[in-house]
Design a protein around this motif. Structure first.
Motif, PDB file in Angstrom:
ATOM      1  N   GLN A 185      -2.359   5.609  -5.215  1.00  0.00           N
ATOM      2  CA  GLN A 185      -3.736   5.777  -5.663  1.00  0.00           C
ATOM      3  C   GLN A 185      -4.003   7.175  -6.194  1.00  0.00           C
ATOM      4  OE1 GLN A 185      -2.648   5.785  -2.600  1.00  0.00           O
ATOM      5  NE2 GLN A 185      -3.665   7.443  -1.491  1.00  0.00           N
ATOM      6  N   GLY A 186      -3.046   8.075  -6.013  1.00  0.00           N
ATOM      7  CA  GLY A 186      -3.201   9.426  -6.539  1.00  0.00           C
ATOM      8  C   GLY A 186      -3.578  10.420  -5.476  1.00  0.00           C
ATOM      9  N   ILE A 187      -3.105  11.663  -5.655  1.00  0.00           N
ATOM     10  CA  ILE A 187      -3.419  12.734  -4.719  1.00  0.00           C
ATOM     11  C   ILE A 187      -3.687  14.006  -5.525  1.00  0.00           C
ATOM     12  CG2 ILE A 187      -0.971  13.324  -4.377  1.00  0.00           C
ATOM     13  CD1 ILE A 187      -1.738  13.925  -1.419  1.00  0.00           C
ATOM     14  N   GLN A 188      -4.711  14.732  -5.118  1.00  0.00           N
ATOM     15  CA  GLN A 188      -5.142  15.913  -5.855  1.00  0.00           C
ATOM     16  C   GLN A 188      -4.274  17.118  -5.497  1.00  0.00           C
ATOM     17  OE1 GLN A 188      -7.763  16.263  -8.221  1.00  0.00           O
ATOM     18  NE2 GLN A 188      -6.815  18.259  -8.521  1.00  0.00           N
ATOM     19  N   VAL A 189      -3.852  17.828  -6.526  1.00  0.00           N
ATOM     20  CA  VAL A 189      -3.193  19.127  -6.373  1.00  0.00           C
ATOM     21  C   VAL A 189      -3.990  20.136  -7.188  1.00  0.00           C
ATOM     22  CG1 VAL A 189      -1.134  20.481  -6.910  1.00  0.00           C
ATOM     23  CG2 VAL A 189      -0.896  18.174  -5.972  1.00  0.00           C
ATOM     24  N   THR A 190      -4.436  21.190  -6.518  1.00  0.00           N
ATOM     25  CA  THR A 190      -5.214  22.227  -7.180  1.00  0.00           C
ATOM     26  C   THR A 190      -4.533  23.572  -6.968  1.00  0.00           C
ATOM     27  OG1 THR A 190      -7.262  20.997  -6.818  1.00  0.00           O
ATOM     28  CG2 THR A 190      -7.460  23.337  -7.366  1.00  0.00           C
ATOM     29  N   VAL A 191      -4.240  24.246  -8.066  1.00  0.00           N
ATOM     30  CA  VAL A 191      -3.599  25.562  -7.998  1.00  0.00           C
ATOM     31  C   VAL A 191      -4.598  26.589  -8.508  1.00  0.00           C
ATOM     32  CG1 VAL A 191      -1.613  26.948  -8.661  1.00  0.00           C
ATOM     33  CG2 VAL A 191      -1.394  24.448  -8.475  1.00  0.00           C
ATOM     34  N   SER A 192      -5.060  27.418  -7.592  1.00  0.00           N
ATOM     35  CA  SER A 192      -6.113  28.367  -7.942  1.00  0.00           C
ATOM     36  C   SER A 192      -6.119  29.521  -6.956  1.00  0.00           C
ATOM     37  CB  SER A 192      -7.472  27.671  -7.927  1.00  0.00           C
ATOM     38  OG  SER A 192      -8.507  28.599  -8.162  1.00  0.00           O
ATOM     39  N   SER A 193      -6.498  30.690  -7.462  1.00  0.00           N
ATOM     40  CA  SER A 193      -6.630  31.843  -6.576  1.00  0.00           C
ATOM     41  C   SER A 193      -8.073  31.991  -6.111  1.00  0.00           C
ATOM     42  CB  SER A 193      -6.168  33.107  -7.300  1.00  0.00           C
ATOM     43  OG  SER A 193      -6.863  33.271  -8.526  1.00  0.00           O
ATOM     44  N   GLN A 195       0.848  -1.190   0.000  1.00  0.00           N
ATOM     45  CA  GLN A 195       0.000   0.000   0.000  1.00  0.00           C
ATOM     46  C   GLN A 195       0.881   1.236   0.000  1.00  0.00           C
ATOM     47  OE1 GLN A 195      -3.374  -0.324  -0.103  1.00  0.00           O
ATOM     48  NE2 GLN A 195      -3.136  -2.547  -0.088  1.00  0.00           N
ATOM     49  N   PHE A 196       0.333   2.338  -0.493  1.00  0.00           N
ATOM     50  CA  PHE A 196       1.082   3.585  -0.531  1.00  0.00           C
ATOM     51  C   PHE A 196       0.296   4.679   0.186  1.00  0.00           C
ATOM     52  CE2 PHE A 196       4.446   2.368  -3.339  1.00  0.00           C
ATOM     53  CZ  PHE A 196       3.908   1.346  -4.093  1.00  0.00           C
ATOM     54  N   VAL A 197       1.010   5.499   0.931  1.00  0.00           N
ATOM     55  CA  VAL A 197       0.409   6.665   1.563  1.00  0.00           C
ATOM     56  C   VAL A 197       0.983   7.900   0.886  1.00  0.00           C
ATOM     57  CG1 VAL A 197       0.112   7.980   3.679  1.00  0.00           C
ATOM     58  CG2 VAL A 197       0.105   5.468   3.760  1.00  0.00           C
ATOM     59  N   GLU A 198       0.115   8.590   0.162  1.00  0.00           N
ATOM     60  CA  GLU A 198       0.504   9.830  -0.492  1.00  0.00           C
ATOM     61  C   GLU A 198      -0.041  10.995   0.314  1.00  0.00           C
ATOM     62  OE1 GLU A 198       0.602   8.719  -5.192  1.00  0.00           O
ATOM     63  OE2 GLU A 198      -1.336   8.595  -4.192  1.00  0.00           O
ATOM     64  N   SER A 199       0.766  12.001   0.502  1.00  0.00           N
ATOM     65  CA  SER A 199       0.340  13.152   1.287  1.00  0.00           C
ATOM     66  C   SER A 199       0.972  14.421   0.731  1.00  0.00           C
ATOM     67  CB  SER A 199       0.724  12.970   2.756  1.00  0.00           C
ATOM     68  OG  SER A 199       2.130  12.854   2.902  1.00  0.00           O
ATOM     69  N   GLY A 200       0.459  15.546   1.194  1.00  0.00           N
ATOM     70  CA  GLY A 200       1.028  16.833   0.829  1.00  0.00           C
ATOM     71  C   GLY A 200       0.276  17.582  -0.246  1.00  0.00           C
ATOM     72  N   GLY A 201      -0.734  16.978  -0.813  1.00  0.00           N
ATOM     73  CA  GLY A 201      -1.505  17.661  -1.838  1.00  0.00           C
ATOM     74  C   GLY A 201      -2.500  18.641  -1.228  1.00  0.00           C
ATOM     75  N   LEU A 230      -4.998  22.432  -1.949  1.00  0.00           N
ATOM     76  CA  LEU A 230      -5.256  23.676  -2.687  1.00  0.00           C
ATOM     77  C   LEU A 230      -4.182  24.696  -2.341  1.00  0.00           C
ATOM     78  CD1 LEU A 230      -7.091  25.540  -4.397  1.00  0.00           C
ATOM     79  CD2 LEU A 230      -8.333  26.040  -2.269  1.00  0.00           C
ATOM     80  N   VAL A 231      -3.624  25.313  -3.357  1.00  0.00           N
ATOM     81  CA  VAL A 231      -2.590  26.319  -3.150  1.00  0.00           C
ATOM     82  C   VAL A 231      -2.776  27.427  -4.177  1.00  0.00           C
ATOM     83  CG1 VAL A 231      -0.906  25.168  -4.652  1.00  0.00           C
ATOM     84  CG2 VAL A 231      -0.094  26.662  -2.811  1.00  0.00           C
ATOM     85  N   GLN A 232      -2.387  28.629  -3.822  1.00  0.00           N
ATOM     86  CA  GLN A 232      -2.487  29.749  -4.747  1.00  0.00           C
ATOM     87  C   GLN A 232      -1.343  29.719  -5.756  1.00  0.00           C
ATOM     88  OE1 GLN A 232      -2.657  33.384  -2.459  1.00  0.00           O
ATOM     89  NE2 GLN A 232      -4.842  33.139  -2.056  1.00  0.00           N
ATOM     90  N   PRO A 233      -1.549  30.307  -6.905  1.00  0.00           N
ATOM     91  CA  PRO A 233      -0.444  30.403  -7.881  1.00  0.00           C
ATOM     92  C   PRO A 233       0.782  31.044  -7.250  1.00  0.00           C
ATOM     93  CG  PRO A 233      -2.506  31.030  -8.915  1.00  0.00           C
ATOM     94  CD  PRO A 233      -2.803  30.861  -7.456  1.00  0.00           C
ATOM     95  N   GLY A 234       1.942  30.475  -7.556  1.00  0.00           N
ATOM     96  CA  GLY A 234       3.180  30.938  -6.953  1.00  0.00           C
ATOM     97  C   GLY A 234       3.547  30.231  -5.672  1.00  0.00           C
ATOM     98  N   GLY A 235       2.628  29.461  -5.140  1.00  0.00           N
ATOM     99  CA  GLY A 235       2.878  28.760  -3.892  1.00  0.00           C
ATOM    100  C   GLY A 235       3.654  27.472  -4.090  1.00  0.00           C
ATOM    101  N   SER A 236       3.861  26.763  -2.979  1.00  0.00           N
ATOM    102  CA  SER A 236       4.640  25.531  -2.983  1.00  0.00           C
ATOM    103  C   SER A 236       3.896  24.411  -2.266  1.00  0.00           C
ATOM    104  CB  SER A 236       5.995  25.746  -2.288  1.00  0.00           C
ATOM    105  OG  SER A 236       6.784  26.699  -2.961  1.00  0.00           O
ATOM    106  N   LEU A 237       4.170  23.204  -2.694  1.00  0.00           N
ATOM    107  CA  LEU A 237       3.702  22.000  -2.020  1.00  0.00           C
ATOM    108  C   LEU A 237       4.799  20.954  -2.082  1.00  0.00           C
ATOM    109  CD1 LEU A 237       0.058  21.561  -3.390  1.00  0.00           C
ATOM    110  CD2 LEU A 237       0.682  22.207  -1.061  1.00  0.00           C
ATOM    111  N   ARG A 238       4.793  20.046  -1.117  1.00  0.00           N
ATOM    112  CA  ARG A 238       5.735  18.916  -1.145  1.00  0.00           C
ATOM    113  C   ARG A 238       4.933  17.638  -1.035  1.00  0.00           C
ATOM    114  NH1 ARG A 238       9.452  16.038   2.757  1.00  0.00           N
ATOM    115  NH2 ARG A 238      11.326  15.478   1.563  1.00  0.00           N
ATOM    116  N   LEU A 239       4.942  16.852  -2.086  1.00  0.00           N
ATOM    117  CA  LEU A 239       4.252  15.573  -2.091  1.00  0.00           C
ATOM    118  C   LEU A 239       5.174  14.492  -1.523  1.00  0.00           C
ATOM    119  CD1 LEU A 239       2.521  15.567  -5.592  1.00  0.00           C
ATOM    120  CD2 LEU A 239       1.690  16.495  -3.423  1.00  0.00           C
ATOM    121  N   SER A 240       4.582  13.620  -0.733  1.00  0.00           N
ATOM    122  CA  SER A 240       5.311  12.477  -0.188  1.00  0.00           C
ATOM    123  C   SER A 240       4.580  11.199  -0.553  1.00  0.00           C
ATOM    124  CB  SER A 240       5.406  12.575   1.341  1.00  0.00           C
ATOM    125  OG  SER A 240       6.119  13.718   1.741  1.00  0.00           O
ATOM    126  N   CYS A 241       5.323  10.153  -0.743  1.00  0.00           N
ATOM    127  CA  CYS A 241       4.745   8.837  -1.038  1.00  0.00           C
ATOM    128  C   CYS A 241       5.579   7.802  -0.290  1.00  0.00           C
ATOM    129  CB  CYS A 241       4.757   8.569  -2.526  1.00  0.00           C
ATOM    130  SG  CYS A 241       4.116   6.940  -2.995  1.00  0.00           S
TER     131      CYS A 241
END
Length: 116
Positions: A108-116, A3-9, A11-22
């Motif tokens: 299984q996938g993790i959602q990343v949304t970049v929006s203001s 099994q996999f645990v994905e995290s870090g996804g 909603l973030v504003q444009p110009g922001g940062s995220l760190r995905l982990s698996c």
């Protein structure tokens, strides 16, 4: 079955940062290549970044200079640091582990949304 645990996804504003982990639920032993893929609505899945066991990296042109793939000492992790995010980075992100003759295992996938 691993099994996999994905995290870090999220909603973030444009110009922001995220760190995905698996993180895999068990040691995957020999991993030949780690990768992150993404798929946006209505678009084909694309390779975002890859990291070989020898340390070679490869990035999609659209993320070069903004994203960085990495791992720690264990065989069962992969990370994706995403900086200066853009709305076009919005997608479901999947971690992937290439195990040679043992095939490929993916999260299984993790959602990343970049929006203001």
């Amino acid at each position: 079955q691993v099994q996999f645990v994905e995290s870090g996804g999220g909603l973030v504003q444009p110009g922001g940062s995220l760190r995905l982990s698996c993180v895999a639920s068990r040691n995957l032993l020999s991993v030949y290549v780690r990768a992150w893929y993404r798929q946006a609505p209505g678009k084909q899945r694309e390779l975002v970044a890859s990291l070989t066991a020898g340390g070679a990296t490869n990035y999609a042109d659209s993320v070069k200079g903004r994203f960085s793939i990495s791992r720690d000492r264990s065989e069962n992790t992969v990370y994706l640091q995403m900086n200066n995010l853009k709305p076009e980075d919005t997608a479901v992100y999947y971690c992937s582990f290439g195990l040679g003759s043992r095939g490929v295992r993916e999260g299984q996938g993790i959602q990343v949304t970049v929006s203001s």
